[in-house]
Design a protein around this motif. Structure first.
Motif: not given
Length: 249
Positions: A13-17, A33-37, A43-54, A56-61
């Motif tokens: 979930a770090t990019r695209g669909i 929860i936004l998961a990425g390898r 974390v960077e992608a989740a923070l960008e969405l959090q900044a929009k008030g959403l 979202v949190e991140a996890v490594a997966l």
């Protein structure tokens, strides 16, 4: 059960669909929860969405790494104690179209199946205990029309001649079959399992050099996943969908 009470996990979930699926679920009020390898990218992608008030949190997966899958499942259990939605979005396409059906290396087949099928199965197995704790668990497996055996045999279908990425195609056929079997196993529970075709979407996977291919925007490509993730108790299970269209296996 309101959306604000739900917890969702989206793989790849770090990019695209995948990232757009996270955004749309979070906009619907779901804690997502936004998961990425790569943890830093997640974390960077989740923070960008959090900044929009959403929410979202991140996890490594990494779906090809059993230890990573187990660690993510443990982390989410400790944070939330349950999971309501699992969107198995992670996938790769590494076929060389110039090599045709019989020319792809066995390594291409193994690499493709490790992510697209075996990683999906292992991730689902790891999170099923948390999904069973949900009042209404939902599993969405991101497949493709290229996984439809019927359409590959239909001369009128636009994918009829699209045989140049066989490892990808067959891996998605296997995902469809896994979906049917898992839905049957869970038919007497509150968990619904479906597979989807996102459409021919303008993603990095559909680029040819600098040429961007695809008929749908990324937001449109995420819509079917989100729709199936949010179905009610009267919604389908064991199906194969593109928007509201039921696809042939």
């Amino acid at each position: 059960m309101s959306n604000t009470d739900k917890v969702a996990l989206v793989t790849g979930a770090t990019r695209g669909i995948g990232r757009e699926t996270v955004r749309q679920l979070a906009e619907a009020g779901v804690h997502t929860i936004l998961a990425g390898r790569n943890r830093d990218k997640a974390v960077e992608a989740a923070l960008e969405l959090q900044a929009k008030g959403l929410p979202v949190e991140a996890v490594a997966l990494d779906v090809t790494d059993p230890a990573s899958i187990a660690a993510a499942a443990k982390e989410i259990e400790q944070r939330h104690g349950k999971l309501d939605i699992l969107v198995n979005n992670a996938g790769i396409l590494v076929d060389d179209p110039a090599k045709g059906v019989s020319g792809q290396s066995l390594q291409t087949w193994r690499t493709t199946f490790d992510t697209n099928l075996f990683g999906l199965v292992e991730t689902t197995q790891a999170f099923l205990p948390l999904l069973r704790k949900s009042e209404a668990g939902r599993i969405v497996n991101v497949s493709s029309l290229l996984g439809s055996i019927s359409e590959h045999q239909n001369p009128a279908s636009f994918i009829y001649e699209f045989k140049g990425v066989p490892a990808y195609n067959v891996s998605k056929s296997a995902v469809n079959a896994w979906t049917v079997h898992l839905a049957h196993e869970l038919k007497d529970t509150g968990i619904k399992v479906n597979t989807i075709h996102p459409g021919y979407v303008q993603t990095d996977m559909n680029k040819s050099g600098d040429q961007q291919n695809g008929e749908l925007s990324v937001p449109e490509g995420a819509r079917t996943s989100v729709q199936l993730a949010l179905i009610g108790n009267d919604g389908p299970t064991g199906g194969y969908f593109y928007f509201d269209q039921v696809l042939p296996w």
